[in-house]
Design a protein around this motif. Structure first.
Motif, PDB file in Angstrom:
ATOM      1  N   GLN A 215       6.647   8.182 -14.624  1.00  0.00           N
ATOM      2  CA  GLN A 215       6.035   7.460 -15.778  1.00  0.00           C
ATOM      3  C   GLN A 215       5.734   6.134 -15.881  1.00  0.00           C
ATOM      4  N   GLY A 216       5.312   5.478 -16.053  1.00  0.00           N
ATOM      5  CA  GLY A 216       5.499   4.406 -16.213  1.00  0.00           C
ATOM      6  C   GLY A 216       4.062   3.527 -15.366  1.00  0.00           C
ATOM      7  N   VAL A 217       3.098   4.292 -14.517  1.00  0.00           N
ATOM      8  CA  VAL A 217       2.538   3.812 -13.382  1.00  0.00           C
ATOM      9  C   VAL A 217       1.066   3.997 -13.552  1.00  0.00           C
ATOM     10  N   ARG A 218       0.845   2.475 -13.887  1.00  0.00           N
ATOM     11  CA  ARG A 218      -0.613   1.682 -14.597  1.00  0.00           C
ATOM     12  C   ARG A 218      -1.152   1.922 -13.025  1.00  0.00           C
ATOM     13  N   ILE A 219      -2.815   2.379 -13.047  1.00  0.00           N
ATOM     14  CA  ILE A 219      -3.766   3.031 -11.800  1.00  0.00           C
ATOM     15  C   ILE A 219      -4.613   1.915 -12.132  1.00  0.00           C
ATOM     16  N   HIS A 220      -4.555   0.672 -11.111  1.00  0.00           N
ATOM     17  CA  HIS A 220      -5.693  -0.369 -11.426  1.00  0.00           C
ATOM     18  C   HIS A 220      -6.675  -0.343 -10.224  1.00  0.00           C
ATOM     19  N   ALA A 221      -7.952  -0.365 -10.490  1.00  0.00           N
ATOM     20  CA  ALA A 221      -9.243  -0.074  -9.760  1.00  0.00           C
ATOM     21  C   ALA A 221      -9.186  -1.219  -8.078  1.00  0.00           C
TER      22      ALA A 221
ATOM     23  N   ASP B 262       1.954   4.019  -1.032  1.00  0.00           N
ATOM     24  CA  ASP B 262       1.484   2.993  -0.009  1.00  0.00           C
ATOM     25  C   ASP B 262      -0.229   2.562  -0.508  1.00  0.00           C
ATOM     26  N   ILE B 263      -1.283   4.508   0.061  1.00  0.00           N
ATOM     27  CA  ILE B 263      -2.167   4.504  -0.063  1.00  0.00           C
ATOM     28  C   ILE B 263      -2.669   3.466  -1.920  1.00  0.00           C
ATOM     29  N   VAL B 264      -2.227   4.196  -3.225  1.00  0.00           N
ATOM     30  CA  VAL B 264      -2.748   3.329  -3.936  1.00  0.00           C
ATOM     31  C   VAL B 264      -2.135   2.153  -3.729  1.00  0.00           C
ATOM     32  N   SER B 265      -1.006   1.583  -3.896  1.00  0.00           N
ATOM     33  CA  SER B 265      -0.661  -0.169  -3.849  1.00  0.00           C
ATOM     34  C   SER B 265      -1.678  -0.865  -2.855  1.00  0.00           C
ATOM     35  N   ALA B 266      -2.089  -0.639  -1.792  1.00  0.00           N
ATOM     36  CA  ALA B 266      -3.249  -0.872  -0.577  1.00  0.00           C
ATOM     37  C   ALA B 266      -3.288  -0.723   0.514  1.00  0.00           C
ATOM     38  N   PRO B 267      -4.936   0.112  -0.753  1.00  0.00           N
ATOM     39  CA  PRO B 267      -6.239   1.084   0.501  1.00  0.00           C
ATOM     40  C   PRO B 267      -6.683   0.649   0.778  1.00  0.00           C
TER      41      PRO B 267
ATOM     42  N   SER C 115       1.786  13.475 -10.737  1.00  0.00           N
ATOM     43  CA  SER C 115       2.084  12.301 -10.389  1.00  0.00           C
ATOM     44  C   SER C 115       1.010  11.177 -10.747  1.00  0.00           C
ATOM     45  N   PRO C 116       1.264  10.453 -10.912  1.00  0.00           N
ATOM     46  CA  PRO C 116      -0.628   9.250 -10.743  1.00  0.00           C
ATOM     47  C   PRO C 116      -1.310   8.985  -9.939  1.00  0.00           C
ATOM     48  N   GLU C 117      -0.019   9.305  -8.661  1.00  0.00           N
ATOM     49  CA  GLU C 117      -0.495   8.263  -7.579  1.00  0.00           C
ATOM     50  C   GLU C 117      -1.212   9.434  -6.628  1.00  0.00           C
ATOM     51  N   SER C 118      -0.742  10.759  -6.653  1.00  0.00           N
ATOM     52  CA  SER C 118      -1.220  11.634  -5.742  1.00  0.00           C
ATOM     53  C   SER C 118      -2.511  12.343  -6.437  1.00  0.00           C
ATOM     54  N   LEU C 119      -2.997  11.407  -7.626  1.00  0.00           N
ATOM     55  CA  LEU C 119      -4.818  11.962  -8.128  1.00  0.00           C
ATOM     56  C   LEU C 119      -5.265  10.635  -7.726  1.00  0.00           C
ATOM     57  N   ALA C 120      -4.331   9.454  -7.538  1.00  0.00           N
ATOM     58  CA  ALA C 120      -5.249   8.557  -7.136  1.00  0.00           C
ATOM     59  C   ALA C 120      -5.397   8.563  -5.742  1.00  0.00           C
ATOM     60  N   ALA C 121      -5.151   8.503  -5.121  1.00  0.00           N
ATOM     61  CA  ALA C 121      -4.400   8.649  -3.306  1.00  0.00           C
ATOM     62  C   ALA C 121      -6.064   9.562  -2.962  1.00  0.00           C
ATOM     63  N   VAL C 122      -6.219  11.192  -3.728  1.00  0.00           N
ATOM     64  CA  VAL C 122      -7.090  12.111  -3.674  1.00  0.00           C
ATOM     65  C   VAL C 122      -8.645  10.764  -4.589  1.00  0.00           C
ATOM     66  N   GLU C 123      -8.646  10.507  -5.060  1.00  0.00           N
ATOM     67  CA  GLU C 123      -9.937   9.699  -5.155  1.00  0.00           C
ATOM     68  C   GLU C 123     -10.056   8.311  -4.767  1.00  0.00           C
TER      69      GLU C 123
END
Length: 380
Positions: free
Chosen positions: A371-377, A93-98, A119-127
């Motif tokens: 797998q298969g997660v794309r992190i968008h800016a 949720d944090i990553v998709s709609a911060p 998990s890609p979302e874990s790192l992305a949430a921290v960033e």
């Protein structure tokens, strides 16, 4: 637990059964987890105590899937204990709609749970937190020292590494779930406060393992097409985790649902038919328990379900599975033994369906590490 040592199913020689081993090792891994926390108490308290002393601090418990449900289990109790709002917000949720979840001017402690930490979302949430919040702090609770989440931690961060055995090899998280949950309960609630309760919790899990094995076998053999888990208070999050365990280990063959005792009547109850198993986690909290027992009586009186199973620490509840020695325990302590019957039931259903519990999804549509997660800016 070396990789060369395999547990095997007598009916399927050579089949890896890390899942069973990881369910059964939970009393040991819970004790070992608390030992790790005691050994690191000085560093943990030096990081956490100044933050908790700040009334304006926001605490967010986060993770994906089972790791997110740890937060859902603990947030209600920690909010009460700490006298502040503790929120459970999934990394997904944090990553998709911060924009809905991050507050730039509010000091925030992000408590990240990660079995692998990859998990890609874990790192992305921290960033995202570091990029969008002026004053961000990170408490990382993980089972994998080599994971990206543990390696990423920098300033304003503390990484708490749990025992290696908690880094579950099986697809479905079991001992990693309970160990990370215990760690957060101990760190945020006070290591010294939890210390005398850990032996009782571990003994309760041992009792649950002994009591739930035969019922899990019997219920699995009945071949229910639908399984519902109900719990209120801290147990709503646990009901969600229990439902996920059945869905994962059955490879989606069993339809699952979760809800609170009161919420279930508002539509979800339509799932009940003769092929539905309903499991109710009954709280020790006196008020919550009344609502739990009300739904048990109603469901049994209706007679529409295949069976209603009660998991409780109170012998007077007429429970099918009674957790020994925990009649006076606080509800968060019951999270640990209560999840055991759901883990064992999911495991046995998986076996009877002819699946490999350690990797029930042979098609590869889902994976142990997503797998298969794309992190968008995201815009700052």
């Amino acid at each position: 637990m070396p990789d060369t040592l395999l547990a095997t199913d007598a009916d399927n020689p050579g089949t890896e059964l890390w899942t069973r081993r990881e369910i059964e090792q939970q009393p040991e891994t819970l004790r070992a987890t608390q030992q790790v926390l005691r050994a690191r108490r000085a560093a943990i308290e030096a990081f956490v105590a100044p933050l908790l002393a700040r009334p304006e601090l926001r605490i967010v418990l986060t993770g994906a899937g089972t790791s997110a449900f740890i937060g859902e289990c603990l947030a209600p109790w920690l909010s009460k204990l700490l006298g502040r709002c503790v929120e459970a917000i999934a990394t997904t949720d944090i990553v998709s709609a911060p924009q809905y979840h991050l507050r730039r001017d509010t000091p925030t402690l992000l408590v990240s749970f990660g079995r692998s930490g990859n998990s890609p979302e874990s790192l992305a949430a921290v960033e995202l937190l570091d990029g969008h919040i002026a004053e961000a702090y990170h408490l990382v609770i993980t089972c994998n020292a080599a994971g990206a989440l543990a390696q990423r931690a920098g300033a304003n961060s503390l990484v708490v590494m749990l025992p290696e055995a908690t880094h579950d090899r099986g697809f479905a998280m079991t001992s990693s779930f309970s160990a990370m949950m215990l760690a957060a309960l101990s760190i945020l609630g006070g290591i010294d406060a939890l210390d005398p309760r850990v032996p009782v919790i571990a003994a309760g899990v041992e009792g649950a393992l002994a009591q739930a094995e035969a019922p899990a076998e019997r219920l699995a053999e009945r071949g229910f097409k639908r399984v519902v888990y109900l719990g209120s208070g801290v147990f709503t999050g646990l009901a969600r985790e229990a439902a996920l365990k059945m869905m994962e280990l059955s490879d989606g063959a069993v339809v699952t649902c979760f809800d609170s005792a009161l919420g279930f009547r508002h539509g979800p109850k339509t799932i009940v038919n003769a092929e539905t198993l309903i499991v109710v986690f009954v709280a020790n909290d006196p008020l919550v328990r009344l609502y739990d027992l009300d739904i048990v009586r109603e469901l049994r009186r209706d007679g529409h379900s295949g069976e209603v199973i009660v998991v409780s620490a109170q012998p007077a509840d007429g429970a099918n599975i009674t957790i020994p020695g925990m009649a006076q325990a606080a509800d968060p302590d019951l999270l640990f033994p209560f999840i055991v019957p759901a883990q064992l039931l999911g495991l046995r259903v998986s076996q009877l369906l002819g699946l490999t519990p350690d990797n029930p999804n042979a098609s590869g549509a889902v994976n142990r590490v997503v797998q298969g997660v794309r992190i968008h800016a995201a815009q700052a």
